[in-house]
Scaffold this active site. Structure first.
Site, mmCIF file in Angstrom:
data_model
loop_
_atom_site.group_PDB
_atom_site.id
_atom_site.type_symbol
_atom_site.label_atom_id
_atom_site.label_comp_id
_atom_site.label_asym_id
_atom_site.label_seq_id
_atom_site.Cartn_x
_atom_site.Cartn_y
_atom_site.Cartn_z
ATOM 1 N N GLU A 152 37.870 23.633 39.269
ATOM 2 C CA GLU A 152 37.141 23.383 40.390
ATOM 3 C C GLU A 152 36.236 22.312 39.848
ATOM 4 O OE1 GLU A 152 36.576 28.239 41.621
ATOM 5 O OE2 GLU A 152 35.467 27.339 39.897
ATOM 6 N N GLY A 185 38.230 35.268 46.683
ATOM 7 C CA GLY A 185 39.254 36.011 47.541
ATOM 8 C C GLY A 185 38.605 36.473 48.873
ATOM 9 N N MET A 236 33.188 36.078 41.206
ATOM 10 C CA MET A 236 32.642 36.746 39.949
ATOM 11 C C MET A 236 31.694 35.817 39.547
ATOM 12 S SD MET A 236 36.490 36.960 38.117
ATOM 13 C CE MET A 236 35.821 37.737 36.649
ATOM 14 N N ASP A 238 42.787 33.345 48.273
ATOM 15 C CA ASP A 238 43.827 34.322 48.476
ATOM 16 C C ASP A 238 43.208 35.451 49.417
ATOM 17 O OD1 ASP A 238 43.417 36.583 46.159
ATOM 18 O OD2 ASP A 238 42.291 34.622 46.161
#
Length: 218
Positions: free
Chosen positions: A12, A60, A159, A183
């Site tokens: 990233e 996600g 996270m 995802d």
């Protein structure tokens, strides 16, 4: 305006560092997870003294309207793995660190700017909503269901974002999170979407953060 951008991973960091060469924007990697995120945010605040902090990276996604490569911008943030119990204060909610807000609200002006991006550019698919954070890489439908059962309105699960939000709240620094959806755990069985994301589309996905930073000078 000094803008701090915090990401969790090298991949990233590389994507975003390519987009910014202005000394007024600093992109730093904090590492994965809540403790690393909080430490990275505090370091950014102490050393760079930003006017704004942005959490950027992948997450996600959740919801029938969410697809890989869409972007979720936080309206509010909380933890999906924090529970302080009701022994002392029965008003404390699941996801809330006792004595702190149950949900951290994105800065209203930053949120307004973020929502204007999709109005200006119809190619950008931006969703505003709740982001939930915890120390768990969600790689199964069962784990995602357990999170969504508690937070059915969540648009993204990551996270780091809420830990950065908490640090910014304590330090009174305006904050917002942009998370590219890598995802959709409830549509996948083995995290293959996540790995395919980095193989195929990640290099184009962080442009939304660049557009947002540019809009702050408008």
């Amino acid at each position: 305006m000094k803008i701090g951008i915090i990401v969790a991973m090298d991949k990233e960091l590389r994507q975003l560092q390519q987009l910014f060469n202005d000394g007024s924007v600093r992109v730093e990697k904090c590492g994965i997870g809540k403790v690393n995120a909080a430490l990275g945010a505090q370091r950014m605040i102490n050393e760079f003294h930003p006017d704004v902090i942005i959490s950027s990276g992948c997450a996600g996604g959740n919801g029938d309207d969410i697809n890989v490569q869409d972007v979720v911008v936080s309206t509010e943030l909380t933890y999906h793995d924090v529970y302080c119990g009701a022994a002392i204060d029965n008003t404390t909610q699941y996801g809330q660190v006792q004595g702190l807000p149950a949900h951290y609200q994105a800065d209203p002006l930053l949120l307004q700017k973020a929502l204007q991006l999709s109005m200006r550019n119809t190619e950008l698919c931006i969703h505003a909503g709740l982001i939930v954070t915890g120390d768990w890489f969600v790689d199964s439908k069962e784990k995602m269901r357990s999170i969504i059962n508690l937070f059915p309105d969540a648009k993204a699960v990551d996270m780091e974002s809420c830990a950065i939000a908490q640090t910014c709240f304590i330090n009174k620094v305006p904050f917002i999170s942009f998370r590219v959806i890598s995802d959709i755990p409830l549509r996948d069985t083995n995290a293959s979407q996540y790995h395919n994301f980095w193989d195929t589309v990640a290099e184009h996905s962080f442009q939304v953060t660049k557009h947002f930073v540019d809009s702050l000078s408008d």
